[in-house]
Design a protein around this motif. Structure first.
Motif, PDB file in Angstrom:
ATOM      1  N   CYS A 159       0.851  -1.202   0.000  1.00 32.14           N
ATOM      2  CA  CYS A 159       0.000   0.000   0.000  1.00 32.14           C
ATOM      3  C   CYS A 159       0.883   1.248   0.000  1.00 32.14           C
ATOM      4  CB  CYS A 159      -0.917   0.021   1.221  1.00 32.14           C
ATOM      5  SG  CYS A 159      -2.265  -1.164   1.196  1.00 32.14           S
ATOM      6  N   ALA A 160       1.934   1.229   0.831  1.00 32.77           N
ATOM      7  CA  ALA A 160       2.843   2.378   0.919  1.00 32.77           C
ATOM      8  C   ALA A 160       3.639   2.540  -0.373  1.00 32.77           C
ATOM      9  CB  ALA A 160       3.777   2.197   2.110  1.00 32.77           C
ATOM     10  N   ILE A 161       4.140   1.435  -0.925  1.00 37.04           N
ATOM     11  CA  ILE A 161       4.958   1.482  -2.146  1.00 37.04           C
ATOM     12  C   ILE A 161       4.143   2.008  -3.328  1.00 37.04           C
ATOM     13  CG2 ILE A 161       6.109   0.030  -3.871  1.00 37.04           C
ATOM     14  CD1 ILE A 161       7.033  -1.763  -1.501  1.00 37.04           C
ATOM     15  N   ASN A 162       2.891   1.546  -3.431  1.00 41.97           N
ATOM     16  CA  ASN A 162       2.053   1.912  -4.577  1.00 41.97           C
ATOM     17  C   ASN A 162       1.123   3.093  -4.297  1.00 41.97           C
ATOM     18  OD1 ASN A 162       2.560  -0.371  -6.670  1.00 41.97           O
ATOM     19  ND2 ASN A 162       2.242  -1.483  -4.746  1.00 41.97           N
ATOM     20  N   ASP A 163       1.226   3.648  -3.073  1.00 39.26           N
ATOM     21  CA  ASP A 163       0.395   4.788  -2.670  1.00 39.26           C
ATOM     22  C   ASP A 163      -1.086   4.507  -2.962  1.00 39.26           C
ATOM     23  OD1 ASP A 163      -0.260   7.264  -1.641  1.00 39.26           O
ATOM     24  OD2 ASP A 163       0.070   8.315  -3.547  1.00 39.26           O
ATOM     25  N   CYS A 164      -1.562   3.402  -2.407  1.00 44.14           N
ATOM     26  CA  CYS A 164      -2.941   3.000  -2.663  1.00 44.14           C
ATOM     27  C   CYS A 164      -3.473   2.214  -1.473  1.00 44.14           C
ATOM     28  CB  CYS A 164      -3.022   2.141  -3.924  1.00 44.14           C
ATOM     29  SG  CYS A 164      -2.238   0.519  -3.723  1.00 44.14           S
ATOM     30  N   THR A 165      -4.753   1.899  -1.536  1.00 42.94           N
ATOM     31  CA  THR A 165      -5.342   0.947  -0.597  1.00 42.94           C
ATOM     32  C   THR A 165      -5.987  -0.162  -1.419  1.00 42.94           C
ATOM     33  OG1 THR A 165      -7.386   2.258  -0.552  1.00 42.94           O
ATOM     34  CG2 THR A 165      -5.792   2.631   1.250  1.00 42.94           C
ATOM     35  N   PRO A 166      -6.147  -1.359  -0.855  1.00 41.10           N
ATOM     36  CA  PRO A 166      -6.712  -2.463  -1.645  1.00 41.10           C
ATOM     37  C   PRO A 166      -8.173  -2.198  -2.022  1.00 41.10           C
ATOM     38  CG  PRO A 166      -5.694  -3.266   0.378  1.00 41.10           C
ATOM     39  CD  PRO A 166      -5.808  -1.790   0.506  1.00 41.10           C
ATOM     40  N   SER A 167      -8.518  -2.542  -3.249  1.00 46.07           N
ATOM     41  CA  SER A 167      -9.930  -2.549  -3.646  1.00 46.07           C
ATOM     42  C   SER A 167     -10.552  -3.840  -3.123  1.00 46.07           C
ATOM     43  CB  SER A 167     -10.050  -2.504  -5.166  1.00 46.07           C
ATOM     44  OG  SER A 167      -9.524  -3.708  -5.722  1.00 46.07           O
ATOM     45  N   TYR A 168     -11.877  -3.942  -3.230  1.00 46.64           N
ATOM     46  CA  TYR A 168     -12.518  -5.191  -2.804  1.00 46.64           C
ATOM     47  C   TYR A 168     -12.019  -6.356  -3.645  1.00 46.64           C
ATOM     48  CZ  TYR A 168     -15.861  -8.872  -1.966  1.00 46.64           C
ATOM     49  OH  TYR A 168     -16.417 -10.093  -1.680  1.00 46.64           O
ATOM     50  N   SER A 169     -11.888  -6.148  -4.955  1.00 44.47           N
ATOM     51  CA  SER A 169     -11.423  -7.213  -5.852  1.00 44.47           C
ATOM     52  C   SER A 169     -10.037  -7.699  -5.452  1.00 44.47           C
ATOM     53  CB  SER A 169     -11.398  -6.706  -7.299  1.00 44.47           C
ATOM     54  OG  SER A 169     -10.762  -7.651  -8.146  1.00 44.47           O
ATOM     55  N   GLN A 170      -9.146  -6.769  -5.147  1.00 52.99           N
ATOM     56  CA  GLN A 170      -7.785  -7.149  -4.757  1.00 52.99           C
ATOM     57  C   GLN A 170      -7.788  -7.915  -3.433  1.00 52.99           C
ATOM     58  OE1 GLN A 170      -6.282  -3.118  -4.969  1.00 52.99           O
ATOM     59  NE2 GLN A 170      -4.922  -3.635  -6.683  1.00 52.99           N
ATOM     60  N   ALA A 171      -8.536  -7.407  -2.460  1.00 51.43           N
ATOM     61  CA  ALA A 171      -8.594  -8.078  -1.151  1.00 51.43           C
ATOM     62  C   ALA A 171      -9.200  -9.466  -1.280  1.00 51.43           C
ATOM     63  CB  ALA A 171      -9.408  -7.220  -0.167  1.00 51.43           C
ATOM     64  N   TRP A 172     -10.256  -9.577  -2.100  1.00 51.24           N
ATOM     65  CA  TRP A 172     -10.919 -10.876  -2.293  1.00 51.24           C
ATOM     66  C   TRP A 172      -9.972 -11.879  -2.946  1.00 51.24           C
ATOM     67  CZ3 TRP A 172     -12.145 -13.927  -6.522  1.00 51.24           C
ATOM     68  CH2 TRP A 172     -13.048 -14.966  -6.285  1.00 51.24           C
ATOM     69  N   ARG A 173      -9.203 -11.427  -3.949  1.00 58.24           N
ATOM     70  CA  ARG A 173      -8.287 -12.340  -4.649  1.00 58.24           C
ATOM     71  C   ARG A 173      -7.136 -12.780  -3.741  1.00 58.24           C
ATOM     72  NH1 ARG A 173      -6.271  -9.460  -9.502  1.00 58.24           N
ATOM     73  NH2 ARG A 173      -7.339  -7.614  -8.713  1.00 58.24           N
ATOM     74  N   ILE A 198       1.229 -10.967  -4.024  1.00 55.06           N
ATOM     75  CA  ILE A 198       0.760  -9.737  -3.376  1.00 55.06           C
ATOM     76  C   ILE A 198       1.249  -8.518  -4.149  1.00 55.06           C
ATOM     77  CG2 ILE A 198       0.951  -8.297  -1.294  1.00 55.06           C
ATOM     78  CD1 ILE A 198       1.143 -10.934   0.314  1.00 55.06           C
ATOM     79  N   GLN A 199       2.523  -8.524  -4.533  1.00 58.51           N
ATOM     80  CA  GLN A 199       3.101  -7.403  -5.282  1.00 58.51           C
ATOM     81  C   GLN A 199       2.389  -7.203  -6.615  1.00 58.51           C
ATOM     82  OE1 GLN A 199       7.187  -8.648  -5.432  1.00 58.51           O
ATOM     83  NE2 GLN A 199       7.745  -7.605  -3.515  1.00 58.51           N
ATOM     84  N   THR A 200       2.110  -8.316  -7.299  1.00 53.87           N
ATOM     85  CA  THR A 200       1.425  -8.238  -8.595  1.00 53.87           C
ATOM     86  C   THR A 200       0.022  -7.663  -8.448  1.00 53.87           C
ATOM     87  OG1 THR A 200       2.652 -10.132  -9.458  1.00 53.87           O
ATOM     88  CG2 THR A 200       0.593  -9.567 -10.578  1.00 53.87           C
ATOM     89  N   ILE A 201      -0.714  -8.186  -7.472  1.00 47.79           N
ATOM     90  CA  ILE A 201      -2.102  -7.713  -7.266  1.00 47.79           C
ATOM     91  C   ILE A 201      -2.127  -6.252  -6.859  1.00 47.79           C
ATOM     92  CG2 ILE A 201      -4.155  -7.955  -5.796  1.00 47.79           C
ATOM     93  CD1 ILE A 201      -3.638 -10.986  -5.743  1.00 47.79           C
ATOM     94  N   MET A 202      -1.270  -5.870  -5.932  1.00 48.71           N
ATOM     95  CA  MET A 202      -1.311  -4.519  -5.386  1.00 48.71           C
ATOM     96  C   MET A 202      -0.723  -3.467  -6.319  1.00 48.71           C
ATOM     97  SD  MET A 202      -3.015  -4.537  -2.649  1.00 48.71           S
ATOM     98  CE  MET A 202      -2.632  -2.856  -2.158  1.00 48.71           C
ATOM     99  N   SER A 203       0.036  -3.884  -7.340  1.00 42.87           N
ATOM    100  CA  SER A 203       0.626  -2.912  -8.274  1.00 42.87           C
ATOM    101  C   SER A 203      -0.252  -2.684  -9.492  1.00 42.87           C
ATOM    102  CB  SER A 203       2.014  -3.373  -8.718  1.00 42.87           C
ATOM    103  OG  SER A 203       1.926  -4.606  -9.417  1.00 42.87           O
ATOM    104  N   GLU A 204      -1.415  -3.329  -9.532  1.00 42.90           N
ATOM    105  CA  GLU A 204      -2.335  -3.152 -10.665  1.00 42.90           C
ATOM    106  C   GLU A 204      -2.825  -1.715 -10.757  1.00 42.90           C
ATOM    107  OE1 GLU A 204      -4.396  -7.610 -10.495  1.00 42.90           O
ATOM    108  OE2 GLU A 204      -5.446  -5.850  -9.689  1.00 42.90           O
ATOM    109  N   GLU A 205      -3.048  -1.271 -11.991  1.00 44.27           N
ATOM    110  CA  GLU A 205      -3.658   0.039 -12.190  1.00 44.27           C
ATOM    111  C   GLU A 205      -5.116  -0.014 -11.764  1.00 44.27           C
ATOM    112  OE1 GLU A 205      -2.496   2.960 -13.268  1.00 44.27           O
ATOM    113  OE2 GLU A 205      -0.433   2.229 -13.451  1.00 44.27           O
ATOM    114  N   LYS A 206      -5.551   0.987 -11.021  1.00 41.66           N
ATOM    115  CA  LYS A 206      -6.953   1.037 -10.593  1.00 41.66           C
ATOM    116  C   LYS A 206      -7.809   1.689 -11.687  1.00 41.66           C
ATOM    117  CE  LYS A 206      -6.459  -0.585  -6.365  1.00 41.66           C
ATOM    118  NZ  LYS A 206      -6.398   0.262  -5.185  1.00 41.66           N
TER     119      LYS A 206
END
Length: 232
Positions: free
Chosen positions: A195-209, A224-232
């Motif tokens: 979250c800190a590296i990508n300056d984001c918070t998980p979406s529901y889809s990301q958390a569910w996956r 985790i890195q792949t999921i969390m680095s996705e473009e929103k």
């Protein structure tokens, strides 16, 4: 808890202790400042509710943590209180029920309050035989929320403090917090780092996956890195 035949007594504030494990936060915010000003001019209008602490001359607060804090800030040295000799489980239920009517309750406060009350109910006589399902049903009835929602809030108690704070700040939704709560602490911390590296918070889809991958035993740091680095 009825006030029948009870009369308030004056108790020095130094004899009062917060309820152990109290899930509701007492904040020095604008509402607190307003309460302090009110107490400075009118005093504490509603008696606190307390229970005796065994083998001492002190008392544990059941209702009135914010009023006591404001009274202390206002320089009040003695407050009016109703004394009830309650056991721990009955006191927990009273603490939770007396706070849930508040206008502003944080998700983390609800989470730990519901969990505390569920545990207290499950300790009591008939509840012990009827089990957790009955306890959740009782909480649902008194809180006017579905049993599913009660379970969802209780799941939040498995979140690391940083994610609980993000929930309280409105940065992540309840549904996201529930999914993240199924990840163990070390994995949650890896997600938090991403979250800190990508300056984001998980979406529901990301958390569910991530939860799904965890169940299947395929959740790795790379996933985790792949999921969390996705473009929103």
């Amino acid at each position: 808890m009825k006030n029948t035949m009870k009369k308030p007594v004056a108790i020095p504030v130094e004899k009062l202790r917060p309820f152990a494990g109290h899930p509701f936060k007492v904040k020095d915010d604008a509402e607190m400042n307003t309460l302090i000003e009110s107490i400075q001019t009118q005093g504490v209008l509603s008696p606190l509710i307390v229970r005796p602490i065994e083998n001492t001359d002190e008392y544990e607060l059941i209702s009135g943590h914010r009023r006591l804090h404001a009274a202390q800030k206002a320089g009040i040295t003695e407050v009016s209180a109703l004394i009830y000799a309650l056991d721990r489980d009955a006191a927990v239920i009273a603490v939770v029920d007396s706070n849930l009517h508040r206008e502003h309750i944080l998700p983390s406060e609800k989470a730990f309050a519901y969990k505390l009350k569920m545990e207290a109910l499950s300790h009591q006589g008939t509840s012990r035989q009827l089990g957790e399902k009955w306890s959740v049903s009782q909480i649902s009835e008194s809180a006017n929320e579905s049993e599913r929602q009660i379970h969802r809030y209780i799941r939040l108690t498995y979140l690391i403090p940083e994610f609980l704070e993000k929930m309280d700040q409105g940065e992540i939704a309840l549904s996201v917090g529930v999914e993240l709560s199924f990840l163990d602490e070390s994995i949650q911390r890896e997600v938090l780092e991403q979250c800190a590296i990508n300056d984001c918070t998980p979406s529901y889809s990301q958390a569910w996956r991530m939860h799904k991958a965890e169940r299947e035993g395929t959740l790795t740091t790379a996933v985790i890195q792949t999921i969390m680095s996705e473009e929103k």
